[in-house]
Scaffold this motif. Structure first.
Motif, short mmCIF file in Angstrom:
data_model
loop_
_atom_site.label_atom_id
_atom_site.label_comp_id
_atom_site.label_asym_id
_atom_site.label_seq_id
_atom_site.Cartn_x
_atom_site.Cartn_y
_atom_site.Cartn_z
N ALA A 1 0.83 -1.21 0.00
CA ALA A 1 0.00 0.00 0.00
C ALA A 1 0.86 1.25 0.00
N GLU A 2 1.95 1.22 0.77
CA GLU A 2 2.84 2.38 0.80
C GLU A 2 3.51 2.60 -0.55
N ALA A 3 3.93 1.50 -1.18
CA ALA A 3 4.53 1.63 -2.51
C ALA A 3 3.50 2.16 -3.51
N SER A 4 2.26 1.68 -3.37
CA SER A 4 1.19 2.15 -4.26
C SER A 4 0.92 3.62 -4.05
N ARG A 5 0.93 4.06 -2.77
CA ARG A 5 0.72 5.49 -2.51
C ARG A 5 1.84 6.33 -3.12
N ARG A 6 3.08 5.87 -2.98
CA ARG A 6 4.19 6.63 -3.57
C ARG A 6 4.05 6.69 -5.09
N GLU A 7 3.65 5.55 -5.68
CA GLU A 7 3.47 5.53 -7.13
C GLU A 7 2.33 6.46 -7.55
N LEU A 8 1.25 6.46 -6.74
CA LEU A 8 0.13 7.35 -7.04
C LEU A 8 0.55 8.81 -7.00
N VAL A 9 1.32 9.18 -5.97
CA VAL A 9 1.78 10.57 -5.86
C VAL A 9 2.63 10.94 -7.08
N ALA A 10 3.48 10.01 -7.51
CA ALA A 10 4.33 10.29 -8.68
C ALA A 10 3.48 10.49 -9.93
N TRP A 11 2.49 9.58 -10.13
CA TRP A 11 1.64 9.69 -11.31
C TRP A 11 0.81 10.97 -11.26
N ILE A 12 0.23 11.27 -10.08
CA ILE A 12 -0.60 12.47 -9.97
C ILE A 12 0.22 13.72 -10.22
N SER A 13 1.43 13.75 -9.66
CA SER A 13 2.29 14.91 -9.88
C SER A 13 2.54 15.13 -11.37
N HIS A 14 2.78 14.04 -12.09
CA HIS A 14 3.03 14.14 -13.53
C HIS A 14 1.77 14.55 -14.28
N ASP A 15 0.66 13.87 -13.95
CA ASP A 15 -0.57 14.13 -14.71
C ASP A 15 -1.17 15.50 -14.43
N LEU A 16 -1.02 15.98 -13.21
CA LEU A 16 -1.52 17.32 -12.91
C LEU A 16 -0.65 18.39 -13.57
N ARG A 17 0.65 18.12 -13.61
CA ARG A 17 1.56 19.12 -14.17
C ARG A 17 1.29 19.33 -15.66
N THR A 18 0.95 18.26 -16.38
CA THR A 18 0.76 18.37 -17.83
C THR A 18 -0.39 19.30 -18.21
N PRO A 19 -1.62 19.06 -17.72
CA PRO A 19 -2.70 19.99 -18.09
C PRO A 19 -2.53 21.38 -17.49
N LEU A 20 -1.97 21.47 -16.29
CA LEU A 20 -1.76 22.79 -15.69
C LEU A 20 -0.77 23.61 -16.51
N ALA A 21 0.28 22.96 -16.99
CA ALA A 21 1.25 23.69 -17.82
C ALA A 21 0.60 24.18 -19.11
N GLY A 22 -0.26 23.33 -19.70
CA GLY A 22 -0.95 23.74 -20.91
C GLY A 22 -1.90 24.91 -20.66
N ILE A 23 -2.67 24.83 -19.56
CA ILE A 23 -3.58 25.92 -19.22
C ILE A 23 -2.81 27.22 -18.98
N GLN A 24 -1.71 27.12 -18.24
CA GLN A 24 -0.92 28.31 -17.95
C GLN A 24 -0.37 28.94 -19.22
N ALA A 25 0.17 28.10 -20.12
CA ALA A 25 0.75 28.63 -21.35
C ALA A 25 -0.31 29.31 -22.22
#
Length: 354
Positions: free
Chosen positions: A123-147
Protein backbone atom coordinates in the motif's frame (compact mmCIF):
# COMPACT_ATOMS: atom_id res chain seq x y z
CA UNK A 1 30.58 -43.98 40.43
CA UNK A 2 27.68 -45.24 42.50
CA UNK A 3 24.35 -43.46 42.43
CA UNK A 4 23.76 -41.26 45.49
CA UNK A 5 20.93 -41.94 47.86
CA UNK A 6 17.94 -39.60 47.98
CA UNK A 7 17.80 -36.75 50.47
CA UNK A 8 16.08 -37.56 53.75
CA UNK A 9 13.72 -34.72 54.85
CA UNK A 10 14.75 -35.37 58.48
CA UNK A 11 18.39 -34.46 57.77
CA UNK A 12 19.80 -31.20 59.14
CA UNK A 13 20.02 -28.32 56.67
CA UNK A 14 23.77 -28.56 56.37
CA UNK A 15 23.55 -32.27 55.64
CA UNK A 16 20.87 -31.60 53.02
CA UNK A 17 23.11 -29.05 51.27
CA UNK A 18 26.06 -31.44 51.34
CA UNK A 19 23.85 -34.24 50.05
CA UNK A 20 22.50 -31.98 47.25
CA UNK A 21 26.03 -31.04 46.20
CA UNK A 22 26.85 -34.73 46.04
CA UNK A 23 23.77 -35.40 43.85
CA UNK A 24 24.40 -32.40 41.54
CA UNK A 25 27.14 -34.01 39.35
CA UNK A 26 24.92 -37.06 38.79
CA UNK A 27 21.95 -34.87 37.85
CA UNK A 28 24.04 -32.83 35.45
CA UNK A 29 25.59 -35.94 33.93
CA UNK A 30 22.15 -37.24 32.94
CA UNK A 31 20.23 -34.04 32.16
CA UNK A 32 22.83 -32.08 30.18
CA UNK A 33 23.12 -34.68 27.36
CA UNK A 34 19.32 -34.88 27.07
CA UNK A 35 19.10 -31.07 26.92
CA UNK A 36 21.92 -30.93 24.36
CA UNK A 37 20.15 -33.47 22.18
CA UNK A 38 16.97 -31.42 22.45
CA UNK A 39 18.76 -28.22 21.47
CA UNK A 40 20.33 -29.98 18.49
CA UNK A 41 16.93 -31.30 17.46
CA UNK A 42 15.45 -27.81 17.71
CA UNK A 43 18.29 -26.48 15.55
CA UNK A 44 17.61 -29.13 12.93
CA UNK A 45 13.89 -28.28 12.98
CA UNK A 46 14.41 -24.49 12.95
CA UNK A 47 12.91 -24.19 9.46
CA UNK A 48 10.08 -26.59 10.18
CA UNK A 49 6.59 -25.98 11.47
CA UNK A 50 6.25 -23.86 14.58
CA UNK A 51 3.90 -26.39 16.21
CA UNK A 52 6.58 -29.10 15.88
CA UNK A 53 9.21 -26.86 17.45
CA UNK A 54 6.97 -26.04 20.41
CA UNK A 55 6.19 -29.74 20.90
CA UNK A 56 9.90 -30.56 21.07
CA UNK A 57 10.43 -27.58 23.38
CA UNK A 58 7.81 -28.95 25.79
CA UNK A 59 9.24 -32.49 25.72
CA UNK A 60 12.87 -31.46 26.37
CA UNK A 61 12.50 -30.41 30.07
CA UNK A 62 10.15 -33.33 30.83
CA UNK A 63 12.59 -35.82 29.28
CA UNK A 64 15.53 -34.21 31.10
CA UNK A 65 13.70 -34.43 34.45
CA UNK A 66 12.75 -38.09 33.92
CA UNK A 67 16.25 -39.14 32.85
CA UNK A 68 17.88 -37.10 35.62
CA UNK A 69 15.68 -38.59 38.34
CA UNK A 70 16.14 -42.11 36.99
CA UNK A 71 19.90 -41.62 36.91
CA UNK A 72 20.12 -40.17 40.41
CA UNK A 73 17.89 -42.96 41.81
CA UNK A 74 20.05 -45.60 40.19
CA UNK A 75 17.01 -46.86 38.25
CA UNK A 76 15.68 -48.36 41.46
CA UNK A 77 11.92 -48.23 41.01
CA UNK A 78 10.04 -47.61 44.21
CA UNK A 79 6.72 -46.02 45.08
CA UNK A 80 8.08 -42.47 45.05
CA UNK A 81 9.87 -42.89 41.73
CA UNK A 82 6.86 -44.54 40.10
CA UNK A 83 4.61 -41.73 41.31
CA UNK A 84 7.00 -39.12 39.97
CA UNK A 85 7.13 -40.82 36.57
CA UNK A 86 3.35 -40.96 36.49
CA UNK A 87 3.19 -37.22 37.23
CA UNK A 88 5.65 -36.54 34.40
CA UNK A 89 3.51 -38.63 32.04
CA UNK A 90 0.43 -36.63 33.03
CA UNK A 91 2.37 -33.39 32.43
CA UNK A 92 3.19 -34.57 28.91
CA UNK A 93 -0.42 -35.59 28.26
CA UNK A 94 -1.69 -32.18 29.37
CA UNK A 95 0.98 -29.90 27.93
CA UNK A 96 1.60 -31.61 24.59
CA UNK A 97 -1.83 -30.83 23.04
CA UNK A 98 -1.60 -27.32 24.46
CA UNK A 99 1.81 -26.87 22.84
CA UNK A 100 0.52 -28.10 19.48
CA UNK A 101 -2.51 -25.81 19.65
CA UNK A 102 -0.42 -22.85 20.79
CA UNK A 103 2.09 -23.49 18.03
CA UNK A 104 -0.62 -23.45 15.40
CA UNK A 105 -2.10 -20.27 16.83
CA UNK A 106 1.27 -18.52 16.91
CA UNK A 107 2.08 -19.75 13.39
CA UNK A 108 -1.26 -18.47 12.09
CA UNK A 109 -0.71 -15.13 13.79
CA UNK A 110 2.82 -14.93 12.42
CA UNK A 111 1.55 -15.60 8.91
CA UNK A 112 -1.19 -12.98 9.37
CA UNK A 113 1.30 -10.41 10.65
CA UNK A 114 3.68 -11.14 7.78
CA UNK A 115 0.86 -10.77 5.26
CA UNK A 116 -0.27 -7.56 6.98
CA UNK A 117 3.26 -6.16 6.73
CA UNK A 118 3.40 -7.15 3.06
CA UNK A 119 0.05 -5.47 2.43
CA UNK A 120 1.21 -2.36 4.26
CA UNK A 121 4.43 -2.22 2.23
CA UNK A 122 2.46 -2.73 -0.97
CA UNK A 123 0.00 0.00 0.00
CA UNK A 124 2.84 2.38 0.80
CA UNK A 125 4.53 1.63 -2.51
CA UNK A 126 1.19 2.15 -4.26
CA UNK A 127 0.72 5.49 -2.51
CA UNK A 128 4.19 6.63 -3.57
CA UNK A 129 3.47 5.53 -7.13
CA UNK A 130 0.13 7.35 -7.04
CA UNK A 131 1.78 10.57 -5.86
CA UNK A 132 4.33 10.29 -8.68
CA UNK A 133 1.64 9.69 -11.31
CA UNK A 134 -0.60 12.47 -9.97
CA UNK A 135 2.29 14.91 -9.88
CA UNK A 136 3.03 14.14 -13.53
CA UNK A 137 -0.57 14.13 -14.71
CA UNK A 138 -1.52 17.32 -12.91
CA UNK A 139 1.56 19.12 -14.17
CA UNK A 140 0.76 18.37 -17.83
CA UNK A 141 -2.70 19.99 -18.09
CA UNK A 142 -1.76 22.79 -15.69
CA UNK A 143 1.25 23.69 -17.82
CA UNK A 144 -0.95 23.74 -20.91
CA UNK A 145 -3.58 25.92 -19.22
CA UNK A 146 -0.92 28.31 -17.95
CA UNK A 147 0.75 28.63 -21.35
CA UNK A 148 -2.54 29.25 -23.19
CA UNK A 149 -3.77 31.70 -20.54
CA UNK A 150 -0.51 33.68 -20.77
CA UNK A 151 -0.78 33.73 -24.56
CA UNK A 152 -4.30 35.14 -24.32
CA UNK A 153 -3.31 37.67 -21.65
CA UNK A 154 -0.25 38.89 -23.62
CA UNK A 155 -2.24 39.29 -26.82
CA UNK A 156 -0.15 36.71 -28.65
CA UNK A 157 -3.42 35.20 -29.82
CA UNK A 158 -5.72 37.88 -31.23
CA UNK A 159 -7.78 36.28 -33.98
CA UNK A 160 -11.30 35.30 -32.85
CA UNK A 161 -10.90 31.82 -34.31
CA UNK A 162 -7.64 31.28 -32.42
CA UNK A 163 -9.11 32.69 -29.21
CA UNK A 164 -12.05 30.27 -29.49
CA UNK A 165 -9.66 27.38 -30.12
CA UNK A 166 -7.58 28.28 -27.07
CA UNK A 167 -10.72 28.60 -24.97
CA UNK A 168 -11.85 25.15 -26.08
CA UNK A 169 -8.47 23.66 -25.28
CA UNK A 170 -8.44 25.32 -21.85
CA UNK A 171 -11.91 23.89 -21.26
CA UNK A 172 -10.71 20.43 -22.27
CA UNK A 173 -7.73 20.59 -19.93
CA UNK A 174 -10.00 21.83 -17.13
CA UNK A 175 -12.35 18.90 -17.65
CA UNK A 176 -9.34 16.62 -17.57
CA UNK A 177 -8.26 18.05 -14.21
CA UNK A 178 -11.82 17.77 -12.92
CA UNK A 179 -11.91 14.11 -13.90
CA UNK A 180 -8.70 13.39 -12.00
CA UNK A 181 -9.95 15.18 -8.89
CA UNK A 182 -13.23 13.27 -9.14
CA UNK A 183 -11.32 9.98 -9.38
CA UNK A 184 -9.23 10.86 -6.34
CA UNK A 185 -12.31 11.78 -4.33
CA UNK A 186 -14.07 8.54 -5.28
CA UNK A 187 -11.03 6.45 -4.43
CA UNK A 188 -10.63 8.19 -1.07
CA UNK A 189 -14.27 7.35 -0.22
CA UNK A 190 -13.70 3.71 -1.11
CA UNK A 191 -10.43 3.29 0.78
CA UNK A 192 -11.74 5.19 3.83
CA UNK A 193 -14.85 3.01 4.01
CA UNK A 194 -17.04 6.11 3.63
CA UNK A 195 -18.85 4.83 0.53
CA UNK A 196 -22.58 4.60 1.23
CA UNK A 197 -24.69 2.75 -1.32
CA UNK A 198 -28.42 3.27 -1.85
CA UNK A 199 -29.44 -0.20 -2.98
CA UNK A 200 -32.28 -1.00 -5.33
CA UNK A 201 -32.99 -3.46 -8.12
CA UNK A 202 -30.92 -2.43 -11.13
CA UNK A 203 -31.23 -3.86 -14.64
CA UNK A 204 -27.71 -4.20 -16.01
CA UNK A 205 -29.02 -3.84 -19.56
CA UNK A 206 -29.98 -0.21 -18.84
CA UNK A 207 -26.66 0.48 -17.13
CA UNK A 208 -24.70 -0.91 -20.08
CA UNK A 209 -26.79 0.97 -22.63
CA UNK A 210 -26.27 4.30 -20.88
CA UNK A 211 -22.53 3.69 -20.46
CA UNK A 212 -22.03 2.78 -24.11
CA UNK A 213 -24.03 5.81 -25.24
CA UNK A 214 -21.80 8.04 -23.12
CA UNK A 215 -18.61 6.53 -24.56
CA UNK A 216 -19.77 6.35 -28.19
CA UNK A 217 -18.30 9.73 -29.18
CA UNK A 218 -14.89 8.78 -27.75
CA UNK A 219 -15.01 5.45 -29.58
CA UNK A 220 -16.00 7.16 -32.85
CA UNK A 221 -13.06 9.57 -32.64
CA UNK A 222 -10.70 6.64 -32.18
CA UNK A 223 -12.55 4.50 -34.77
CA UNK A 224 -13.27 1.78 -32.25
CA UNK A 225 -16.47 -0.22 -32.63
CA UNK A 226 -18.67 -0.71 -29.55
CA UNK A 227 -20.98 -3.72 -29.41
CA UNK A 228 -23.16 -5.25 -26.72
CA UNK A 229 -24.44 -8.82 -26.50
CA UNK A 230 -26.73 -10.36 -23.91
CA UNK A 231 -27.42 -14.02 -23.22
CA UNK A 232 -29.76 -12.96 -20.40
CA UNK A 233 -31.11 -9.78 -18.81
CA UNK A 234 -29.82 -9.92 -15.25
CA UNK A 235 -31.13 -7.70 -12.46
CA UNK A 236 -28.88 -7.06 -9.47
CA UNK A 237 -29.29 -5.34 -6.12
CA UNK A 238 -27.03 -2.33 -6.26
CA UNK A 239 -26.57 1.41 -6.65
CA UNK A 240 -27.25 2.63 -10.18
CA UNK A 241 -24.66 5.50 -10.23
CA UNK A 242 -21.86 3.32 -8.86
CA UNK A 243 -22.62 0.42 -11.22
CA UNK A 244 -22.75 2.87 -14.13
CA UNK A 245 -19.32 4.13 -13.11
CA UNK A 246 -17.95 0.59 -13.05
CA UNK A 247 -19.15 -0.05 -16.61
CA UNK A 248 -18.00 3.39 -17.77
CA UNK A 249 -14.52 2.90 -16.32
CA UNK A 250 -14.15 -0.55 -17.87
CA UNK A 251 -15.39 0.55 -21.29
CA UNK A 252 -13.26 3.70 -21.20
CA UNK A 253 -10.19 1.64 -20.31
CA UNK A 254 -10.96 -0.81 -23.12
CA UNK A 255 -11.34 2.00 -25.69
CA UNK A 256 -8.11 3.63 -24.53
CA UNK A 257 -6.08 0.48 -25.13
CA UNK A 258 -7.83 -0.78 -28.28
CA UNK A 259 -6.17 0.27 -31.57
CA UNK A 260 -8.17 1.96 -34.35
CA UNK A 261 -10.59 -0.36 -36.19
CA UNK A 262 -10.64 -2.61 -33.12
CA UNK A 263 -13.74 -3.74 -31.20
CA UNK A 264 -14.85 -3.36 -27.61
CA UNK A 265 -17.61 -5.83 -26.73
CA UNK A 266 -19.74 -5.87 -23.59
CA UNK A 267 -21.31 -9.22 -22.70
CA UNK A 268 -24.15 -9.84 -20.25
CA UNK A 269 -25.15 -13.21 -18.82
CA UNK A 270 -26.07 -15.24 -15.77
CA UNK A 271 -24.03 -17.94 -14.04
CA UNK A 272 -25.89 -19.60 -11.18
CA UNK A 273 -26.74 -16.93 -8.62
CA UNK A 274 -24.41 -14.34 -10.20
CA UNK A 275 -24.87 -11.83 -12.97
CA UNK A 276 -21.94 -11.70 -15.41
CA UNK A 277 -20.76 -8.50 -17.07
CA UNK A 278 -17.70 -8.88 -19.28
CA UNK A 279 -15.84 -6.23 -21.28
CA UNK A 280 -13.62 -7.57 -24.08
CA UNK A 281 -11.11 -5.42 -25.94
CA UNK A 282 -8.49 -5.80 -28.66
CA UNK A 283 -5.51 -4.45 -26.73
CA UNK A 284 -3.21 -7.31 -27.73
CA UNK A 285 -3.17 -8.82 -24.25
CA UNK A 286 -1.63 -7.94 -20.92
CA UNK A 287 1.72 -9.45 -19.87
CA UNK A 288 1.15 -12.29 -17.43
CA UNK A 289 3.31 -10.65 -14.76
CA UNK A 290 1.08 -7.57 -14.89
CA UNK A 291 -2.34 -9.26 -14.80
CA UNK A 292 -2.33 -9.48 -11.02
CA UNK A 293 -1.55 -5.75 -10.73
CA UNK A 294 -4.01 -4.16 -13.15
CA UNK A 295 -6.37 -3.19 -10.31
CA UNK A 296 -3.67 -1.58 -8.18
CA UNK A 297 -3.84 2.15 -7.58
CA UNK A 298 -1.94 4.13 -10.24
CA UNK A 299 -0.74 1.00 -12.06
CA UNK A 300 -0.76 1.48 -15.81
CA UNK A 301 1.46 -1.28 -17.08
CA UNK A 302 4.27 -1.25 -19.59
CA UNK A 303 2.02 -0.06 -22.40
CA UNK A 304 0.88 3.09 -20.59
CA UNK A 305 1.14 6.26 -22.58
CA UNK A 306 0.50 9.95 -22.23
CA UNK A 307 -2.88 10.99 -23.68
CA UNK A 308 -3.05 12.76 -26.98
CA UNK A 309 -2.45 16.51 -26.81
CA UNK A 310 -5.92 17.29 -28.17
CA UNK A 311 -7.50 15.40 -25.31
CA UNK A 312 -9.46 13.06 -27.58
CA UNK A 313 -8.88 10.20 -25.18
CA UNK A 314 -10.17 10.26 -21.62
CA UNK A 315 -7.46 10.81 -19.06
CA UNK A 316 -7.29 9.53 -15.54
CA UNK A 317 -4.76 9.13 -12.80
CA UNK A 318 -4.46 5.39 -13.29
CA UNK A 319 -7.39 5.00 -10.90
CA UNK A 320 -10.19 3.78 -13.15
CA UNK A 321 -9.69 0.07 -12.62
CA UNK A 322 -8.91 0.51 -8.92
CA UNK A 323 -12.17 2.44 -8.49
CA UNK A 324 -14.07 -0.21 -10.45
CA UNK A 325 -12.66 -2.94 -8.21
CA UNK A 326 -13.59 -1.03 -5.05
CA UNK A 327 -17.14 -0.38 -6.25
CA UNK A 328 -17.66 -3.99 -7.33
CA UNK A 329 -16.44 -5.29 -3.97
CA UNK A 330 -18.73 -2.78 -2.21
CA UNK A 331 -21.58 -4.59 -4.01
CA UNK A 332 -20.23 -7.92 -2.69
CA UNK A 333 -19.09 -8.82 -6.17
CA UNK A 334 -15.82 -9.82 -7.75
CA UNK A 335 -13.85 -8.48 -10.71
CA UNK A 336 -11.10 -10.32 -12.58
CA UNK A 337 -8.94 -9.79 -15.65
CA UNK A 338 -7.44 -12.33 -18.04
CA UNK A 339 -6.22 -12.49 -21.61
CA UNK A 340 -8.72 -13.63 -24.21
CA UNK A 341 -8.22 -13.88 -27.96
CA UNK A 342 -6.70 -10.69 -29.45
CA UNK A 343 -7.08 -8.77 -26.21
CA UNK A 344 -8.21 -9.21 -22.64
CA UNK A 345 -11.45 -9.59 -20.71
CA UNK A 346 -12.51 -7.79 -17.56
CA UNK A 347 -15.25 -9.81 -15.94
CA UNK A 348 -17.55 -8.61 -13.16
CA UNK A 349 -19.67 -11.01 -11.09
CA UNK A 350 -22.50 -9.54 -9.02
CA UNK A 351 -25.12 -11.34 -6.91
CA UNK A 352 -28.52 -11.44 -8.59
CA UNK A 353 -31.42 -9.64 -6.93
CA UNK A 354 -33.87 -12.01 -5.23
Amino acid sequence: MTAPSVIDPSEPLGAMVEHALHILPFALAFTVPVTAIGVLLLYMLRKGRLATNLTVLVLIPVAAVVVGVLGVSGFMFNTTLTTMLLVCLLVVVVTLPAAILLGRMIAARSVWEREARDRERAAEASRRELVAWISHDLRTPLAGIQAMAEALADGVVAEPREIAEYANRIGGETRRLSGMVDDLFELSRITAGALELTLSKVALQDVVSDALAGQQSVADRKKVRLVANAQAWPVVLGSDPELARVVRNLVSNAIRHTPPDGTVAVQLGVDGSNAILAVDDSCGGIPEQELSRVFEVAFRGSSARTPAPRGDEPIGAGLGLAIAKGLVEAHRGRITAHNLGPGCRFEVRLPLAV
